[in-house]
Design a protein around this motif. Structure first.
Motif, PDB file in Angstrom:
ATOM      1  N   GLY A 243      -9.669  15.883  20.542  1.00 42.20           N
ATOM      2  CA  GLY A 243      -9.020  17.070  19.990  1.00 42.20           C
ATOM      3  C   GLY A 243      -9.073  18.206  20.986  1.00 42.20           C
ATOM      4  O   GLY A 243      -9.774  18.151  21.995  1.00 42.20           O
ATOM      5  N   CYS A 244      -8.293  19.236  20.710  1.00 43.94           N
ATOM      6  CA  CYS A 244      -8.182  20.337  21.670  1.00 43.94           C
ATOM      7  C   CYS A 244      -7.766  21.567  20.876  1.00 43.94           C
ATOM      8  O   CYS A 244      -6.574  21.794  20.656  1.00 43.94           O
ATOM      9  N   VAL A 245      -8.725  22.348  20.412  1.00 41.31           N
ATOM     10  CA  VAL A 245      -8.451  23.395  19.427  1.00 41.31           C
ATOM     11  C   VAL A 245      -8.653  24.773  20.042  1.00 41.31           C
ATOM     12  O   VAL A 245      -9.720  25.070  20.593  1.00 41.31           O
ATOM     13  N   ARG A 246      -7.621  25.596  19.942  1.00 41.24           N
ATOM     14  CA  ARG A 246      -7.682  26.952  20.507  1.00 41.24           C
ATOM     15  C   ARG A 246      -8.584  27.857  19.661  1.00 41.24           C
ATOM     16  O   ARG A 246      -8.869  27.556  18.505  1.00 41.24           O
ATOM     17  N   ARG A 247      -8.979  28.968  20.231  1.00 41.22           N
ATOM     18  CA  ARG A 247      -9.819  29.939  19.537  1.00 41.22           C
ATOM     19  C   ARG A 247      -8.938  31.011  18.883  1.00 41.22           C
ATOM     20  O   ARG A 247      -8.016  31.540  19.508  1.00 41.22           O
ATOM     21  N   GLU A 248      -9.234  31.323  17.628  1.00 48.46           N
ATOM     22  CA  GLU A 248      -8.487  32.320  16.864  1.00 48.46           C
ATOM     23  C   GLU A 248      -9.455  33.262  16.155  1.00 48.46           C
ATOM     24  O   GLU A 248     -10.614  32.909  15.903  1.00 48.46           O
ATOM     25  N   ALA A 249      -8.971  34.459  15.828  1.00 47.27           N
ATOM     26  CA  ALA A 249      -9.759  35.397  15.027  1.00 47.27           C
ATOM     27  C   ALA A 249      -9.937  34.840  13.615  1.00 47.27           C
ATOM     28  O   ALA A 249      -9.126  34.042  13.153  1.00 47.27           O
ATOM     29  N   PRO A 250     -11.001  35.215  12.909  1.00 53.31           N
ATOM     30  CA  PRO A 250     -11.244  34.702  11.557  1.00 53.31           C
ATOM     31  C   PRO A 250     -10.076  35.004  10.610  1.00 53.31           C
ATOM     32  O   PRO A 250      -9.362  36.008  10.771  1.00 53.31           O
ATOM     33  N   TYR A 251      -9.903  34.136   9.618  1.00 55.09           N
ATOM     34  CA  TYR A 251      -8.846  34.314   8.615  1.00 55.09           C
ATOM     35  C   TYR A 251      -9.474  34.774   7.304  1.00 55.09           C
ATOM     36  O   TYR A 251     -10.485  34.213   6.858  1.00 55.09           O
ATOM     37  N   LYS A 325     -10.593  26.276   8.869  1.00 60.41           N
ATOM     38  CA  LYS A 325     -12.039  26.497   8.767  1.00 60.41           C
ATOM     39  C   LYS A 325     -12.437  26.915   7.352  1.00 60.41           C
ATOM     40  O   LYS A 325     -13.589  26.718   6.932  1.00 60.41           O
ATOM     41  N   GLU A 326     -11.481  27.476   6.589  1.00 59.25           N
ATOM     42  CA  GLU A 326     -11.762  27.959   5.238  1.00 59.25           C
ATOM     43  C   GLU A 326     -11.337  26.971   4.150  1.00 59.25           C
ATOM     44  O   GLU A 326     -11.565  27.228   2.966  1.00 59.25           O
ATOM     45  N   CYS A 327     -10.708  25.850   4.541  1.00 64.86           N
ATOM     46  CA  CYS A 327     -10.066  24.972   3.557  1.00 64.86           C
ATOM     47  C   CYS A 327     -10.888  23.730   3.231  1.00 64.86           C
ATOM     48  O   CYS A 327     -11.859  23.397   3.913  1.00 64.86           O
ATOM     49  N   ASP A 328     -10.436  23.033   2.190  1.00 66.28           N
ATOM     50  CA  ASP A 328     -11.080  21.796   1.748  1.00 66.28           C
ATOM     51  C   ASP A 328     -10.241  20.563   2.051  1.00 66.28           C
ATOM     52  O   ASP A 328     -10.764  19.445   2.043  1.00 66.28           O
ATOM     53  N   LEU A 329      -8.939  20.746   2.287  1.00 72.60           N
ATOM     54  CA  LEU A 329      -8.046  19.611   2.513  1.00 72.60           C
ATOM     55  C   LEU A 329      -6.788  20.135   3.197  1.00 72.60           C
ATOM     56  O   LEU A 329      -6.433  21.314   3.068  1.00 72.60           O
ATOM     57  N   PHE A 330      -6.104  19.251   3.923  1.00 73.64           N
ATOM     58  CA  PHE A 330      -4.923  19.637   4.697  1.00 73.64           C
ATOM     59  C   PHE A 330      -3.785  18.666   4.375  1.00 73.64           C
ATOM     60  O   PHE A 330      -3.919  17.462   4.559  1.00 73.64           O
ATOM     61  N   ILE A 331      -2.664  19.210   3.872  1.00 78.08           N
ATOM     62  CA  ILE A 331      -1.437  18.433   3.684  1.00 78.08           C
ATOM     63  C   ILE A 331      -0.519  18.755   4.859  1.00 78.08           C
ATOM     64  O   ILE A 331      -0.180  19.925   5.082  1.00 78.08           O
ATOM     65  N   HIS A 332      -0.104  17.728   5.611  1.00 80.83           N
ATOM     66  CA  HIS A 332       0.714  18.008   6.798  1.00 80.83           C
ATOM     67  C   HIS A 332       1.632  16.841   7.114  1.00 80.83           C
ATOM     68  O   HIS A 332       1.660  15.832   6.401  1.00 80.83           O
ATOM     69  N   HIS A 333       2.394  16.996   8.194  1.00 79.91           N
ATOM     70  CA  HIS A 333       3.446  16.054   8.567  1.00 79.91           C
ATOM     71  C   HIS A 333       2.994  15.010   9.578  1.00 79.91           C
ATOM     72  O   HIS A 333       3.808  14.186  10.005  1.00 79.91           O
ATOM     73  N   GLY A 334       1.738  15.051   9.983  1.00 79.72           N
ATOM     74  CA  GLY A 334       1.242  14.076  10.948  1.00 79.72           C
ATOM     75  C   GLY A 334       1.449  14.473  12.384  1.00 79.72           C
ATOM     76  O   GLY A 334       1.221  13.661  13.284  1.00 79.72           O
ATOM     77  N   GLY A 335       1.872  15.708  12.646  1.00 75.41           N
ATOM     78  CA  GLY A 335       1.908  16.199  14.029  1.00 75.41           C
ATOM     79  C   GLY A 335       0.529  16.077  14.644  1.00 75.41           C
ATOM     80  O   GLY A 335      -0.482  16.258  13.953  1.00 75.41           O
TER      81      GLY A 335
END
Length: 424
Positions: A243-251, A325-335
């Protein structure tokens, strides 16, 4: 004093590739290099928001940047009816036309890209794309292939065909897909080979439009979903980033008038999926009946949603890593970015793919037990409530995902990528 290394990153004009490269650029900058972005004109501004210099490729056609953007929007709108097809049916209706359009873009960009690279004189070029640019191969410096699509993009006898959504164990389906794919893309491949030859670049293997870099190839594919290959990749040239995850300000999570204490679920189908507003509206109607909170990314189409359920919050843009970071599950398109980021934050995925490598990641999620695959051609909305209930209640899966998350975050794929690039 040692000269500051200039690293030119050139992602394709998609948010997945662009944001992936931003994460790497953040680590390159932290290590003292000077990362800059080459971009298509209609993607200007995104990289500057993160503090990076941008170098748009000059347009040689009479179309403006806005008209180019409109061309791709029209292409996607025309393709929406095909999103409900099987991957096999999409070969002729979507995949082959998409390759033709992508090749048009590469041919148009070639001369301006040559001029830009001659002016920039980068020490290394990072290409995050699905198509080869001769200007990069012939730039006189090392170049890096960033594989931010599914690992299936690199062929192997034990890996399913790219874009097929089949399992490697289903040899009959693999053979059927490969035969039809090679036949359908042959005209595009021949045209692309002529373009490469006219610019002094060897052709790509049949059915492929990008070769591996002789210097360095970076793969996002996390360990839990990585394939066992018949031909092992040379670790000196192929680096897995987990994985390769960028850094973001808190949500800051908004207040929901209904179900405010319920599990929080994020839904995003990327910029392409957001264009299918009919599907998105049907999906939101389904979400309104469920006992959860939903953050929903509707892209540039926010104005098309006049009523919003009390347990749903819509926006045109979310800083995805901060939200997950705040969620319990992710619904997405598989990107691939979404698939990797779900694992990075230890979230189960419900994947409803509509095209490209989303099919591959959806099948792999189901196969490796990190999520559910709900095909669009098999009434995914009817299956969604039970899938969410099952995944949210699966304690064993959550424990496995948490262990995966801890391992991935400790690896720090962006730093790994930056170090490998600077080692060139």
């Amino acid at each position: 004093m040692q000269k500051q290394k200039l690293i030119a990153l050139f992602p394709e004009a998609s948010f997945g590739a662009a944001l992936n490269c931003i994460g790497i650029a953040q680590s390159l900058r932290a290590l003292g290099a000077k990362p800059v972005f080459i971009c298509h004109e209609h993607f200007q501004g995104l990289f500057a928001e993160y503090g990076f210099d941008e170098y748009p490729i000059p347009q040689v056609s009479p179309l403006s940047a806005a008209e180019h953007q409109h061309y791709w929007e029209r292409f996607i709108e025309r393709s929406i009816p095909y999103f409900d097809q099987t991957p096999l049916a999409q070969i002729d209706s979507y995949v082959a036309p998409a390759w033709e359009a992508i090749i048009d873009t590469a041919i148009e960009a070639e001369k301006p890209l040559q001029q830009l690279l001659t002016r920039l004189k980068p020490d290394v070029i990072v290409l995050d794309n699905v198509v080869l640019f001769p200007a990069i191969v012939n730039a006189g410096c090392p170049w890096v292939r960033m594989v931010s699509c599914a690992e299936t993009e690199l062929p192997d006898a034990r890996v399913p065909p790219y874009l097929s959504g089949v399992l490697a164990s289903d040899s009959e389906a693999c053979a059927r897909y490969t035969e039809q794919y090679l036949k359908a893309v042959k005209p595009a491949h021949e045209r692309f080979s002529q373009f490469l030859a006219s610019n002094g670049t060897p052709p790509c293997p049949p059915g492929q439009f990008l070769t591996d870099s002789p210097y360095l190839n970076l793969l996002l594919s996390p360990t839990p979903v990585r394939y066992e290959r018949e031909q092992a990749l040379d670790p000196q040239r192929y680096v897995y980033l987990d994985g390769c995850v960028r850094r973001e300000a808190p949500y800051i999570v908004p207040h929901f008038p209904r179900h405010n204490d319920a599990p929080l679920i994020y839904l995003s189908f990327g910029s392409l999926g957001a264009a299918d507003t009919g599907m998105m509206k049907r999906l939101i109607d389904t979400l309104s009946t469920l006992p959860y909170r939903f953050l929903v990314n509707v892209g540039a189409y926010r104005d098309m949603y006049t009523t919003v359920p009390d347990n749903v919050y819509l926006d045109s843009w979310f800083a995805q890593p901060a939200v997950l970071k705040e969620c319990d599950l992710f619904i997405h398109h598989g990107g691939n970015n979404s698939f990797c980021e779900a694992l990075y934050f230890g979230l189960p995925s419900v994947i409803i793919p509509y095209c490209w490598d989303g099919h591959d990641n959806a099948a792999r999620a189901e196969e490796t037990g990190v999520g559910r695959y709900l095909p669009r051609f098999a009434d995914p909305l009817a299956a969604l409530p039970a899938a969410l209930e099952q995944l949210l209640a699966d304690q064993a899966m959550q424990q496995r995902l948490q262990a995966f998350s801890e391992r991935m975050q400790a690896t720090r794929g962006t730093d790994l990528a930056a170090q490998a690039i600077l080692a060139l």
